[in-house]
Write an enzyme that holds these catalytic residues in place. Structure first.
Site, PDB file in Angstrom:
ATOM      1  N   ASN A  43       0.827  -1.307  -0.033  1.00  0.00           N
ATOM      2  CA  ASN A  43       0.060   0.111  -0.043  1.00  0.00           C
ATOM      3  C   ASN A  43       1.062   1.154   0.122  1.00  0.00           C
ATOM      4  O   ASN A  43       0.563   2.154  -0.690  1.00  0.00           O
ATOM      5  CB  ASN A  43      -0.839  -0.136   1.330  1.00  0.00           C
ATOM      6  CG  ASN A  43      -2.160  -0.518   0.843  1.00  0.00           C
ATOM      7  OD1 ASN A  43      -2.705  -0.578  -0.179  1.00  0.00           O
ATOM      8  ND2 ASN A  43      -2.854  -1.555   1.870  1.00  0.00           N
ATOM      9  N   LEU A  53       1.016  -1.761  12.631  1.00  0.00           N
ATOM     10  CA  LEU A  53       0.082  -2.502  13.478  1.00  0.00           C
ATOM     11  C   LEU A  53       0.111  -2.170  15.201  1.00  0.00           C
ATOM     12  O   LEU A  53      -0.459  -2.724  15.791  1.00  0.00           O
ATOM     13  CB  LEU A  53       0.985  -4.042  13.389  1.00  0.00           C
ATOM     14  CG  LEU A  53       0.735  -4.737  12.144  1.00  0.00           C
ATOM     15  CD1 LEU A  53       1.499  -6.017  12.117  1.00  0.00           C
ATOM     16  CD2 LEU A  53      -0.673  -4.716  11.624  1.00  0.00           C
ATOM     17  N   ILE A  69      -2.101   3.834  17.794  1.00  0.00           N
ATOM     18  CA  ILE A  69      -1.416   5.326  17.857  1.00  0.00           C
ATOM     19  C   ILE A  69      -1.766   5.647  19.253  1.00  0.00           C
ATOM     20  O   ILE A  69      -2.946   5.913  19.648  1.00  0.00           O
ATOM     21  CB  ILE A  69      -1.978   6.026  16.673  1.00  0.00           C
ATOM     22  CG1 ILE A  69      -1.727   5.445  15.533  1.00  0.00           C
ATOM     23  CG2 ILE A  69      -1.406   7.315  16.856  1.00  0.00           C
ATOM     24  CD1 ILE A  69      -0.402   5.282  15.010  1.00  0.00           C
ATOM     25  N   ASN A 102      -6.335   5.726   8.612  1.00  0.00           N
ATOM     26  CA  ASN A 102      -5.906   4.187   8.395  1.00  0.00           C
ATOM     27  C   ASN A 102      -6.921   3.560   7.365  1.00  0.00           C
ATOM     28  O   ASN A 102      -8.025   3.808   6.954  1.00  0.00           O
ATOM     29  CB  ASN A 102      -6.080   3.697   9.819  1.00  0.00           C
ATOM     30  CG  ASN A 102      -5.684   2.279   9.945  1.00  0.00           C
ATOM     31  OD1 ASN A 102      -4.693   1.655   9.255  1.00  0.00           O
ATOM     32  ND2 ASN A 102      -6.583   1.324  10.212  1.00  0.00           N
ATOM     33  N   HIS A 137      -8.726  -0.277   6.865  1.00  0.00           N
ATOM     34  CA  HIS A 137      -8.942  -1.690   7.532  1.00  0.00           C
ATOM     35  C   HIS A 137      -9.447  -2.607   6.551  1.00  0.00           C
ATOM     36  O   HIS A 137     -10.166  -2.190   5.767  1.00  0.00           O
ATOM     37  CB  HIS A 137      -9.835  -1.261   8.538  1.00  0.00           C
ATOM     38  CG  HIS A 137     -10.231  -2.593   9.341  1.00  0.00           C
ATOM     39  ND1 HIS A 137      -9.293  -3.139  10.323  1.00  0.00           N
ATOM     40  CD2 HIS A 137     -11.282  -3.503   9.440  1.00  0.00           C
ATOM     41  CE1 HIS A 137      -9.855  -3.870  10.816  1.00  0.00           C
ATOM     42  NE2 HIS A 137     -10.813  -4.409  10.334  1.00  0.00           N
TER      43      HIS A 137
END
Length: 301
Positions: A121, A192, A195, A209, A211
């Site tokens: 990504n 992973l 935060i 993010n 998911h």
């Protein structure tokens, strides 16, 4: 015909499908909206009615197409497409992404990508913004020595920051390094660690993010990678997908920005479903990041 369009618009097959879908849905909504508006006008003469209907269609179509393009992740494409049409009508040359960014937006944005693994990504994001006039990938942050994303950053000449767990969870330990790079936005791409609150407080509504499932289902602690796909398949779901969302103090909890779906096929394994999910991630995440950041730059202007 489709192959000619793909080359003309410089898109892959997936994006071509989404662009054509946007055209179709936007056109249908334009017709519906125009007819609704015409019912509000006391026009009896057929010729005048037709002229007004065409004018309303012409004015409404760009708005409808842009609205439809947002959930389909095609806003950047249609923004440039409509700008080119406007330039042809006005007779002035269309300024593409080589223009001075300060003439387009009052400010630029430096992004830090946080990643933990191979970085597929991250690669797509870096490539997407490689020549962007306003958005720059200024830093790659990683928590695993030897992770593939560090090699990708090196390939593109992007500085990296290798972080240590105990220091990271103190919250503000790495803020000076982010400040030195002028980071204004954080993108999580397979990162992973949760935060910490101090980092979220330093970048409010500026951390997003992706998911690999449809939230709010199949999110939370431990729901990452193959564990997510195993849970989706075990539950007998007919579809899965991706959720792009803002990051807050809870796992996979912040406000949803965008979702896209794909079918869960009979006989799917976590690995086969993951391939389908990766295709969605690569197709949508960079464009949604761009759209989100540009929207915030406009809002802050």
């Amino acid at each position: 015909m489709f192959e000619k369009l793909r080359h003309k618009w410089k898109v892959d097959s997936t994006q071509l499908f989404l662009v054509i879908t946007t055209f179709a849905v936007g056109g249908s909504l334009t017709g519906i909206a125009a007819r609704k508006l015409m019912t509000l006008l006391p026009v009896q003469q057929a010729v005048l009615w037709t002229i007004l209907y065409i004018i309303i269609m012409t004015l409404t179509w760009p708005v409808m197409v842009l609205v439809v393009s947002i959930p389909l992740g095609q806003f950047p494409f249609f923004k440039n497409y409509l700008a080119r049409i406007a330039s042809r009508i006005s007779g002035s040359p269309h300024k593409t992404e080589n223009v001075n960014p300060h003439k387009v937006m009052p400010q630029n944005m430096n992004i830090a990508i946080f990643a933990s693994g191979a970085g597929s990504n991250a690669r797509k994001i870096i490539e997407h913004f490689s020549s962007h006039p306003q958005i720059k990938i200024a830093l790659v942050v990683c928590n695993k020595p030897g992770a593939g994303v560090l090699d990708i950053a090196a390939e593109h000449g992007i500085p990296t920051l290798l972080i240590e767990k105990e220091q990271f969870f103190r919250g503000d330990t790495y803020l000076p390094q982010l400040k030195d790079k002028g980071i204004g936005f954080i993108v999580l791409a397979g990162f992973l660690w949760k935060i910490p609150a101090a980092l979220i407080a330093a970048f409010p509504h500026h951390i997003i993010n992706i998911h690999p499932a449809l939230l709010p289902k199949y999110g939370g602690k431990g729901m990452y990678g193959s564990y997510v796909h195993e849970a989706v398949i075990a539950a007998g779901e007919k579809e899965s997908g991706i959720t792009i969302h803002y990051v807050d103090e809870q796992y996979d909890h912040g406000g949803t920005i965008f979702q896209a779906t794909c079918p869960v096929e009979p006989g799917d394994t976590p690995a086969s479903l993951a391939q389908r999910i990766h295709s969605l991630e690569h197709a949508h995440y960079p464009a949604v990041i761009e759209q989100t950041i540009l929207s915030q730059l406009v809002k802050n202007h």
